[in-house]
Design a protein around this motif. Structure first.
Motif, mmCIF file in Angstrom:
data_model
loop_
_atom_site.group_PDB
_atom_site.id
_atom_site.type_symbol
_atom_site.label_atom_id
_atom_site.label_comp_id
_atom_site.label_asym_id
_atom_site.label_seq_id
_atom_site.Cartn_x
_atom_site.Cartn_y
_atom_site.Cartn_z
ATOM 1 N N LEU A 198 -7.826 -3.121 -5.262
ATOM 2 C CA LEU A 198 -8.620 -3.508 -6.401
ATOM 3 C C LEU A 198 -7.948 -4.330 -7.173
ATOM 4 O O LEU A 198 -8.246 -5.432 -7.913
ATOM 5 C CB LEU A 198 -9.092 -2.111 -7.074
ATOM 6 C CG LEU A 198 -10.050 -2.521 -8.498
ATOM 7 C CD1 LEU A 198 -11.267 -3.095 -7.825
ATOM 8 C CD2 LEU A 198 -10.257 -1.205 -9.060
ATOM 9 N N GLN A 199 -6.486 -4.138 -7.565
ATOM 10 C CA GLN A 199 -5.822 -5.023 -8.435
ATOM 11 C C GLN A 199 -5.543 -6.351 -7.793
ATOM 12 O O GLN A 199 -5.775 -7.487 -8.538
ATOM 13 C CB GLN A 199 -4.586 -4.358 -8.567
ATOM 14 C CG GLN A 199 -3.533 -5.189 -9.720
ATOM 15 C CD GLN A 199 -2.265 -4.337 -10.011
ATOM 16 O OE1 GLN A 199 -1.877 -3.263 -9.233
ATOM 17 N NE2 GLN A 199 -1.319 -4.878 -10.921
ATOM 18 N N THR A 206 -6.600 2.209 -2.567
ATOM 19 C CA THR A 206 -7.619 1.473 -3.117
ATOM 20 C C THR A 206 -7.409 0.988 -4.518
ATOM 21 O O THR A 206 -7.938 -0.186 -4.631
ATOM 22 C CB THR A 206 -8.805 2.532 -3.326
ATOM 23 O OG1 THR A 206 -9.071 3.233 -2.011
ATOM 24 C CG2 THR A 206 -10.058 1.909 -3.901
ATOM 25 N N SER A 207 -6.393 1.492 -5.386
ATOM 26 C CA SER A 207 -6.094 0.797 -6.430
ATOM 27 C C SER A 207 -5.307 -0.541 -6.263
ATOM 28 O O SER A 207 -5.594 -1.425 -6.964
ATOM 29 C CB SER A 207 -5.328 1.891 -7.408
ATOM 30 O OG SER A 207 -6.237 2.977 -7.578
ATOM 31 N N THR A 228 -8.788 -8.351 -8.023
ATOM 32 C CA THR A 228 -9.047 -8.507 -9.477
ATOM 33 C C THR A 228 -8.009 -10.167 -9.824
ATOM 34 O O THR A 228 -8.791 -10.884 -10.319
ATOM 35 C CB THR A 228 -8.532 -7.388 -10.556
ATOM 36 O OG1 THR A 228 -9.500 -6.502 -10.049
ATOM 37 C CG2 THR A 228 -8.986 -7.901 -11.928
ATOM 38 N N VAL A 250 -6.711 6.986 -2.687
ATOM 39 C CA VAL A 250 -6.993 6.501 -4.370
ATOM 40 C C VAL A 250 -5.932 5.405 -4.319
ATOM 41 O O VAL A 250 -6.235 4.523 -5.092
ATOM 42 C CB VAL A 250 -6.939 7.602 -5.212
ATOM 43 C CG1 VAL A 250 -6.988 7.054 -6.517
ATOM 44 C CG2 VAL A 250 -8.348 8.436 -5.062
ATOM 45 N N GLN A 251 -4.578 5.761 -4.153
ATOM 46 C CA GLN A 251 -3.400 4.698 -4.489
ATOM 47 C C GLN A 251 -3.609 3.499 -3.577
ATOM 48 O O GLN A 251 -3.574 2.274 -4.392
ATOM 49 C CB GLN A 251 -2.340 5.216 -4.073
ATOM 50 C CG GLN A 251 -0.946 4.394 -4.313
ATOM 51 C CD GLN A 251 0.339 5.233 -3.886
ATOM 52 O OE1 GLN A 251 0.313 6.131 -3.378
ATOM 53 N NE2 GLN A 251 1.462 4.435 -4.111
#
Length: 422
Positions: free
Chosen positions: A342-343, A338-339, A346, A335-336
């Motif tokens: 994602l950032q 992936t975050s 973005t 999850v980390q």
């Protein structure tokens, strides 16, 4: 006008049945020729009785037969004991049996005269059938266990047909029964039986055939040793069961049939099961199935309990918890990562959006610029392309404006450029 019975005169000479029988008996038993006579014939049947031996003498062609008796006191004195299939010369006298109005030969002596013609023919036919393999047990077919349609070949006036119907109704109501009537005794019997079997085969609905007749003397069952009948049964495409008479000796039809029993009733019982028996069998299967399921459940419970105990001994539950903890950590790490991805994506997307905005012609128009187009939609880049009075369309940030060229202003010359015209 009808005559009353009293109008008829009964003659004085009328005699009773007993009187007539006694008169015939006196004629037969007092005749010199019949009081001591030698008779030659083939023994077609023989039955022991507590009072003596009863047998039948028959001509080789089967056209005539006579009933005979040897009383117990005379049996030891015979030179040859009557046996089925043997030819004998017997000495005896004619006697009348009043109770049935039948005459018979009371035998004093019996001499051997060789093998009977009927027995010889029987054996010869049996040998041929055996050589052809028609008596081989391997060729016999099994009867259907639950037939829905059966056929019965027998005489419509015989007790056998009634016995079969009664048995089938009691054991298996609703069964479809096809009746093929046939003569089962006498000279016409062989051809009649063969045709009845052919009719059933041609019809094609029957799953099994019952060929039967009630009890009788051997000479009355001769049609079931006829070669035509034997081959019709052997070559029939439908399984056949025979229930012929009460004799112990088997006929040739019995030997070639797929199955044989001794009575018509037994044949009907063999063909279909009794509904009561089927119900009992079903109940037994239900109980057996319940017991089998119960045993399987108990076995499964025992196995499950054993696995639980083994799991506790190996402390696999602790290993499972450790694996679950490791999976939770891996999930958090995923999850980390992936975050972060994602950032970054973005931010990159925002940068691209800004670049796209900067390059967007509409954004330029929003800053006060306009796009000049000719009537055909072509963008005007050079004033020299235009003519006086030409209509143009100016696209602004908000809306469009139509204008007309009233003056053309040439661009200033660049320094260092030479004018080719002076």
């Amino acid at each position: 006008m009808t005559a009353d019975v009293t109008d008829f005169l009964i003659p004085d000479t009328a005699v009773s049945v007993a009187g007539l029988t006694e008169y015939i008996r006196s004629l037969l038993e007092q005749d010199e020729q019949l009081r001591q006579i030698w008779v030659i014939g083939e023994v077609s049947s023989a039955n022991n009785h507590r009072s003596g031996l009863f047998f039948t003498l028959q001509d080789p062609d089967g056209q005539a037969a006579i009933k005979c008796v040897v009383w117990n006191g005379q049996l030891p004195k015979l030179m040859q004991r009557p046996t089925v299939g043997e030819q004998l010369i017997v000495l005896g006298s004619i006697r009348l049996y009043p109770a049935r109005g039948e005459y018979q030969l009371s035998v004093w002596q019996a001499l051997p005269a060789g093998v009977g013609l009927q027995a010889l023919r029987y054996q010869q036919l049996r040998n041929r059938l055996e050589a052809e393999g028609l008596l081989d047990p391997q060729r016999k077919r099994s009867l259907p266990s639950h037939p829905q349609t059966i056929a019965v070949v027998t005489s419509p006036t015989a007790a056998a047909w009634g016995d079969i119907q009664k048995t089938l109704r009691q054991r298996y109501p609703g069964l479809h029964v096809l009746f093929a009537p046939a003569t089962v005794q006498g000279e016409q019997a062989p051809e009649s039986i063969v045709k009845a079997i052919e009719r059933v085969e041609k019809d094609g609905r029957a799953e099994v055939i019952i060929l039967s007749r009630g009890g009788g003397a051997v000479e009355e069952l001769a049609c079931f040793n006829d070669e035509r009948v034997v081959r019709a049964v052997a070559n029939c495409t439908i399984p056949i069961i025979t229930g012929i008479g009460h004799q112990r000796d088997e006929s040739l039809v019995d030997l070639v049939a797929d199955e044989n029993v001794h009575t018509p009733t037994a044949a009907a019982e063999r063909i279909v099961p009794a509904l009561a028996d089927l119900y009992n069998q079903h109940q037994q299967r239900v109980v057996s199935l319940q017991q089998a399921v119960q045993r399987e459940l108990e076995t499964a419970d025992d196995q499950l309990q054993g696995l639980r105990e083994r799991l506790q001994r190996l402390r696999l539950d602790k290993q499972v918890q450790q694996q679950m903890q490791a999976l939770i950590w891996q999930r958090q790490k995923l999850v980390q990562i992936t975050s972060v991805k994602l950032q970054q994506a973005t931010q990159h997307l925002e940068m691209l959006r800004q670049k796209l905005t900067a390059l967007d012609p509409k954004a330029v128009l929003q800053r006060g610029y306009g796009v000049v187009r000719q009537e055909d939609g072509m963008i005007v880049r050079n004033a020299s392309e235009l003519a006086m009075g030409q209509e143009l369309v100016i696209q602004l940030g908000q809306g469009e404006v139509k204008v007309r060229v009233t003056e053309l202003i040439k661009p200033p010359r660049r320094q260092g450029r030479q004018d080719l015209h002076g």
